[in-house]
Design a protein around this motif. Structure first.
Motif, short mmCIF file in Angstrom:
data_model
loop_
_atom_site.label_atom_id
_atom_site.label_comp_id
_atom_site.label_asym_id
_atom_site.label_seq_id
_atom_site.Cartn_x
_atom_site.Cartn_y
_atom_site.Cartn_z
N GLN A 141 49.56 23.78 44.70
CA GLN A 141 50.03 22.87 43.77
C GLN A 141 50.22 23.35 42.42
OE1 GLN A 141 47.61 19.48 43.17
NE2 GLN A 141 47.47 18.73 45.10
N MET A 142 49.61 24.48 42.18
CA MET A 142 49.88 25.08 40.94
C MET A 142 51.07 25.87 40.74
SD MET A 142 47.39 27.74 38.83
CE MET A 142 48.06 29.09 37.49
N ALA A 143 51.40 26.44 41.97
CA ALA A 143 52.79 27.20 42.18
C ALA A 143 53.89 26.18 41.92
CB ALA A 143 52.80 27.74 43.58
N VAL A 144 53.90 25.09 42.76
CA VAL A 144 55.10 23.84 42.78
C VAL A 144 54.94 23.67 41.39
CG1 VAL A 144 55.80 22.05 43.42
CG2 VAL A 144 54.75 23.61 45.27
N ILE A 145 54.06 23.11 41.19
CA ILE A 145 54.13 22.54 39.50
C ILE A 145 54.50 23.66 38.37
CG2 ILE A 145 52.72 21.49 37.37
CD1 ILE A 145 50.86 20.42 39.68
N ALA A 146 54.32 24.90 38.45
CA ALA A 146 54.74 25.91 37.66
C ALA A 146 56.30 25.85 37.87
CB ALA A 146 54.11 27.00 37.87
N SER A 147 56.67 25.84 38.97
CA SER A 147 58.14 25.84 39.27
C SER A 147 58.96 24.66 38.43
CB SER A 147 58.65 26.12 40.74
OG SER A 147 58.30 27.25 41.06
N LEU A 148 58.27 23.52 38.49
CA LEU A 148 58.90 22.20 38.11
C LEU A 148 58.88 22.20 36.58
CD1 LEU A 148 57.40 19.69 40.71
CD2 LEU A 148 59.78 20.55 40.66
N LEU A 149 57.68 22.92 36.06
CA LEU A 149 57.67 22.95 34.55
C LEU A 149 58.70 24.05 33.92
CD1 LEU A 149 53.85 22.58 34.03
CD2 LEU A 149 55.50 20.85 33.55
N LEU A 178 58.30 33.50 30.50
CA LEU A 178 58.65 32.42 31.40
C LEU A 178 57.82 32.65 32.76
CD1 LEU A 178 60.93 30.48 31.42
CD2 LEU A 178 62.36 32.07 32.74
N LEU A 179 57.25 33.64 32.67
CA LEU A 179 56.13 33.82 34.21
C LEU A 179 54.94 33.20 33.74
CD1 LEU A 179 56.84 37.68 34.99
CD2 LEU A 179 57.22 35.59 36.36
N ILE A 180 54.34 33.21 32.70
CA ILE A 180 52.93 32.74 32.54
C ILE A 180 52.86 31.50 31.82
CG2 ILE A 180 52.19 35.26 32.34
CD1 ILE A 180 51.95 35.05 29.21
N ILE A 181 54.04 31.22 30.89
CA ILE A 181 53.65 29.85 30.20
C ILE A 181 53.69 28.72 31.00
CG2 ILE A 181 54.16 28.35 28.46
CD1 ILE A 181 55.28 30.68 26.81
N PRO A 182 54.46 28.48 32.06
CA PRO A 182 54.55 27.53 32.99
C PRO A 182 53.44 27.41 34.08
CG PRO A 182 56.84 28.30 32.83
CD PRO A 182 55.93 29.21 31.95
N ALA A 183 53.15 28.61 34.25
CA ALA A 183 51.79 28.82 35.08
C ALA A 183 50.49 28.34 34.59
CB ALA A 183 51.90 30.21 35.75
N ALA A 184 50.43 28.78 33.30
CA ALA A 184 49.15 28.32 32.68
C ALA A 184 49.22 26.81 32.30
CB ALA A 184 49.22 29.24 31.14
N SER A 185 50.48 26.26 32.10
CA SER A 185 50.44 24.83 31.87
C SER A 185 50.01 24.05 33.17
CB SER A 185 51.94 24.33 31.47
OG SER A 185 52.41 24.90 30.04
N ALA A 186 50.67 24.57 34.35
CA ALA A 186 50.41 23.94 35.61
C ALA A 186 49.04 23.79 36.10
CB ALA A 186 51.30 24.78 36.66
N ARG A 187 48.15 24.95 35.51
CA ARG A 187 46.73 24.98 35.68
C ARG A 187 46.03 23.88 35.41
NH1 ARG A 187 43.76 30.57 34.65
NH2 ARG A 187 42.08 30.48 36.48
#
Length: 263
Positions: A212-220, A195-204
């Motif tokens: 933007q990556m931090a915000v998008i990772a939270s939304l994903l 849950l920590l790395i998959i949304p962040a990797a997707s947001a990248r």
């Protein structure tokens, strides 16, 4: 909406919001194995909580923070390579936790709940921990954002510019430990790092800047929680793993599309 479903949704969203920015730092600094090591120690925290009859969440947070401090200390001494050290600590702490739980008399602990999470069993007390702890973590990330970014980009340059590199690195590890502790109920010890790395990797794939990556990772992450709960409710699948599968589906979808990578 049933109360337990509402609690599950609120709990999952709370964890996803705080996991986004912190997971971005985990991805940037390639600390996924460190997250796994802290997560595995959570079961030892459960055993300590049962043994001393203290709140499980408090016991897990304390255990993760202590292990983070030990890891930082051992890393500085450079006795063994970092990946070797993390491997030793991860599997040893998990095994110690399992053995300690097995030795506890007259106590029955649902290991499956802690290993894979039980999102649908979140209580109002759990929500207090998630939003209270998560709020503190988000406040600290906001205050430390620039030093954290500077240390992540180039530690030597950050040190020359006067950034307290060791303290910032330690702060990041402690924040990860706290988030792992509060997220344990959502996806479990074995899946927390996902849950920590998959949304962040997707947001990248979508972001143009670190913010933007931090915000998008939270939304994903929030979308993953909603989709995972929907699947669990309609197809009777385990809630925590369903959330991770939803996050994986987003990752595969985003990386299969011809999007421009900008971050």
């Amino acid at each position: 909406m049933a109360d337990f479903l509402l609690f599950a949704l609120l709990g999952g969203i709370g964890v996803a919001l705080v996991a986004g920015p912190l997971g971005s730092f985990v991805v940037w600094r390639r600390m996924a194995y460190f997250g796994d090591t802290l997560a595995h120690s959570a079961l030892l925290g459960i055993a300590v909580g049962v043994l001393f009859d203290i709140n499980f969440n408090l016991a897990v947070v304390s255990c993760c923070v202590i292990l983070a401090l030990i890891l930082v200390s051992l890393q500085r001494q450079k006795i063994v390579a970092t990946d070797t050290l993390l491997g030793i600590m991860a599997h040893s702490s998990l095994s110690l936790g399992l053995v300690a739980v097995a030795l506890l008399d007259d106590v029955r602990v649902d290991l499956m709940e802690y290993l894979f999470g039980d999102l649908l069993a979140i209580t109002p007390d759990d929500l207090l921990w998630i939003y209270g702890g998560g709020g503190i973590v988000m406040l600290l990330i906001w205050r430390l954002w620039n030093p954290l970014l500077a240390v992540t980009i180039n530690e030597e340059l950050a040190q020359v510019e006067g950034v307290p590199v060791t303290r910032i690195r330690l702060a990041l590890m402690l924040l990860i430990g706290v988030v792992i502790a509060i997220a344990m109920k959502v996806v479990g010890i074995l899946l927390i790092t996902s849950l920590l790395i998959i949304p962040a990797a997707s947001a990248r794939r979508l972001a143009n800047s670190p913010e933007q990556m931090a915000v998008i990772a939270s939304l994903l992450g929030v979308v993953s929680v909603c989709l995972g709960l929907y699947a669990s409710w309609n197809f009777d699948t385990p809630a925590g793993p369903s959330v991770v599968v939803a996050a994986l589906a987003q990752f595969l979808l985003l990386y299969s599309l011809p999007l421009r990578r900008t971050a």
